[in-house]
Each structure stands twice: as structure tokens, then as C-alpha cells.
Design a protein around this motif. Sequence first.
Motif, mmCIF file in Angstrom:
data_model
loop_
_atom_site.group_PDB
_atom_site.id
_atom_site.type_symbol
_atom_site.label_atom_id
_atom_site.label_comp_id
_atom_site.label_asym_id
_atom_site.label_seq_id
_atom_site.Cartn_x
_atom_site.Cartn_y
_atom_site.Cartn_z
ATOM 1 N N HIS A 1 8.027 -1.319 2.581
ATOM 2 C CA HIS A 1 7.835 -2.041 4.046
ATOM 3 C C HIS A 1 9.168 -2.741 4.179
ATOM 4 N N GLU B 1 2.023 -7.805 2.850
ATOM 5 C CA GLU B 1 2.501 -7.086 1.773
ATOM 6 C C GLU B 1 4.290 -6.930 1.635
ATOM 7 N N MET C 1 0.959 -1.024 -0.081
ATOM 8 C CA MET C 1 0.071 -0.095 0.025
ATOM 9 C C MET C 1 0.947 1.018 0.103
ATOM 10 N N LEU C 2 0.308 2.457 -0.509
ATOM 11 C CA LEU C 2 1.194 3.660 -0.522
ATOM 12 C C LEU C 2 1.545 4.177 1.033
ATOM 13 N N HIS D 1 5.192 -2.387 -4.519
ATOM 14 C CA HIS D 1 4.119 -2.250 -3.413
ATOM 15 C C HIS D 1 2.978 -3.242 -3.804
ATOM 16 N N ALA D 2 2.309 -3.738 -2.934
ATOM 17 C CA ALA D 2 0.970 -4.459 -3.132
ATOM 18 C C ALA D 2 -0.296 -3.741 -2.507
HETATM 19 ZN ZN LIG Z 1 2.900 -0.270 0.643
#
Ligand SMILES: [Zn+2]
Length: 374
Positions: free
Chosen positions: A175, A190, A1-2, A243-244
Motif C-alpha cells: 500500500h 496498514e 491486506m491482500l 502486509h498486515a
Molecule cells: Zn495489504
Amino acid sequence: MLSIVLCSLLSTAVASALDRKQVKLSKIFHQTRSAHDVHKNIQAGGVTLVFSDDLVINQLPVTSSKKTRLCFFVPDGRLQLALTSMREIKSPQDNAYTVRISEVNTPKSGLQLDIEYDPDRVVFARDMFQRVTREHKLVFYFYDKQLLDTMKTKTEVPMIVHAALDPSVVIDCGHGGHDFGVIGCERIAEKNVCLAVGRKVAEGLKKKGIRVFLTRDSDTYVSLDNRIHEVNTINPCLLVSIHANASNDKNVSGIETFYFNRSLCSMQKKISNDTNSIGSAIDMHQKELTTKSKQLAQAMQEVVCKEVADSGAIQVVDRKVKAEPLQLLMGAMVPASLIEIGFLTNTQEAKLLLQDNYQLRVANGICKGIINSM
Ligand SMILES: [Zn+2]
């Protein structure tokens, strides 16, 4: 995720009525140029101030001195960073610029931003960016005066120049460590998916003779500031962050890629002591960074979607390329984009993202996209 919501360093457990009126400065970020890039990167430094809300900025008059001094005032502004009421940010390699941030109470309550710089060495510019989350970024840029002067005479030469024989790329696996990112279906983290795909991308690029650096190569936590610092120190041709995604709606799936559009996201731009040529040299540099970042984002988005569609494993949803002022993309002084390789909250996509074969397809797509835009 951002990583768009920057954490505030102090918790605000109890917000008084007075607090609600305040504009909190929740994060300060200092981008610096590495010593060996002094003659390559026209941006000598940048200071980004992240505010929690809409802000007003007033320029105050200052007494003259040898260096150029500018003073800005943010009414009702408050530091949310630490218990200290003053922050000082200095250019690392010399005394080209200093930014001081202090809380003042008289004659009016707010944040005073004092900027001092040597006009023979840097050109100052400022800009403001806004996000849908109401987070506001005020950025002070310090450009290398000497390099800008050189470019005035030969502006047709591209400003982001890298030796074609020695291409390099930084892969940023999102992350890590205590920062799990999204926790998706069946508790898939993630951080693990980003690392697995990032490693595969790195291997693919190395096989093509490209020098690759990973911002992390294990399950460790690296702060965004440190990632950006590392990128700017390495000064690669390109930066790709992996990212996911996540959504409250488990039916949402697909791939999307972000880049930072320096002109679209900008609310206002002020360049001080600008002759037209210096202003246009800075504009050109920003446009070039934006163009290359967008090209990279489009190339990756296109090829990754195609690779995934070719696998026949899923009906791929092309969520397109989007412009967002994300901290990593803003901080990197090189063309950069961030790809969200799928939704971990979507059962089908999450299961695929755990599979080695599928990860390899996605990684191949990212590699091809990178190579196509180099
Ligand atoms: Zn992310």
C-alpha cells in the motif's frame, strides 16, 4: 491486506440485465523482462487477463502467415477497461509477440484475442487460474526459444541462477499514499505498519551484506503494475511483500504467508508447438519458481512465528503457509512470497504492531527467513 481484488477502471454504476450475462475483462497486465535479463530469464513476457466471472475460451482457426497466429474467442466477453474497444500489447524489446484484444459483435458478441508471435524466438503457452472470489485469470506466456533450446541439452542445471556473491532482495511494503490498506483498531493504517517493518527488514539485510531494494521508501502510492515492473527490472534473488491483515471477527489474529503455486492453482495448461523437451523445460522452470517461493514462505512463516513467540508478548497463532494466485506473486518472475504479519483488527496484535520493539522482532524473523532460503 491482500491486494486480490483488482480495481476495475470503469465504474459499473448501473448494471443492466444484459450486463449481468457478460464476462468483463477488468484488468490487463503485461509482465516484461528487462533488457539485461535477456540471457537469464526464460520468460520473455506474459500477458494476464483478469475476468470478472467464469469464462469459456474457444480457439478459432486462422489463416497462415509468416508469424504464428492464434485466435481465441471469449463468448459474451466485454472490455471493462476504457472506452476503447481494442487493446494492443507488444513485446517491448523486439517484435517477438503481439496480443490484440478487441470487442466484436458479429457473428457473435464477445472478445477476440489475437496472438501473433515469431516461433523462432518465442514459445507460447497459456494457462487459466481461478480464485474463490470468482475472479478468473487467463495468462499467455511467451518463453525465450533460444534459452529453452539451450536448456534442452542441460536440464540438470538450475534455471534460476544468481551470483551467490552478490545476493539481492526486493522488499515490497504494501500500500502507501492514498492507498491506506486496512484501517484497523484505533485507526491504525496498514500502509504505515508495512513501511516501518519493511525498512527494518531492509536495514537488517544490508547489515548482512545483501543488496536491498524497496518498492517504496516513503508514504507514496506505487501501483501493483509498477511494483512488478520494478521487481522484474531489478531481477533480485527473492521478493518479499509485507502486509498486515484484517478480519470482520476482531478475535482473529495470527501470521500467515502466501506464495504462488503455479501447478496447484492452474486449471488448464496448454503449450503450443511443444516438443516434449521444451514443454518439460517450461514445467521445470515453473516448478523451480514454485519450490523456491514455497521454501521462502515456509522459512519466513516459521522464523517470524518463533521470534514473536519468543517475545512472550502474545500467544502467536500460526496461520501457516498458503498458495494463492495473487497478482504481485504471479507477476514477479523471481521466487516471491507475501507475509501478513498480524491482524490490525485484533486489538492486541494491532497495539503490538505499532511498537518499535515488536516491529523489530517481526523484521528480524523476516530477515532470518530470507537468509535461510537464499
Ligand atoms: Zn495489504
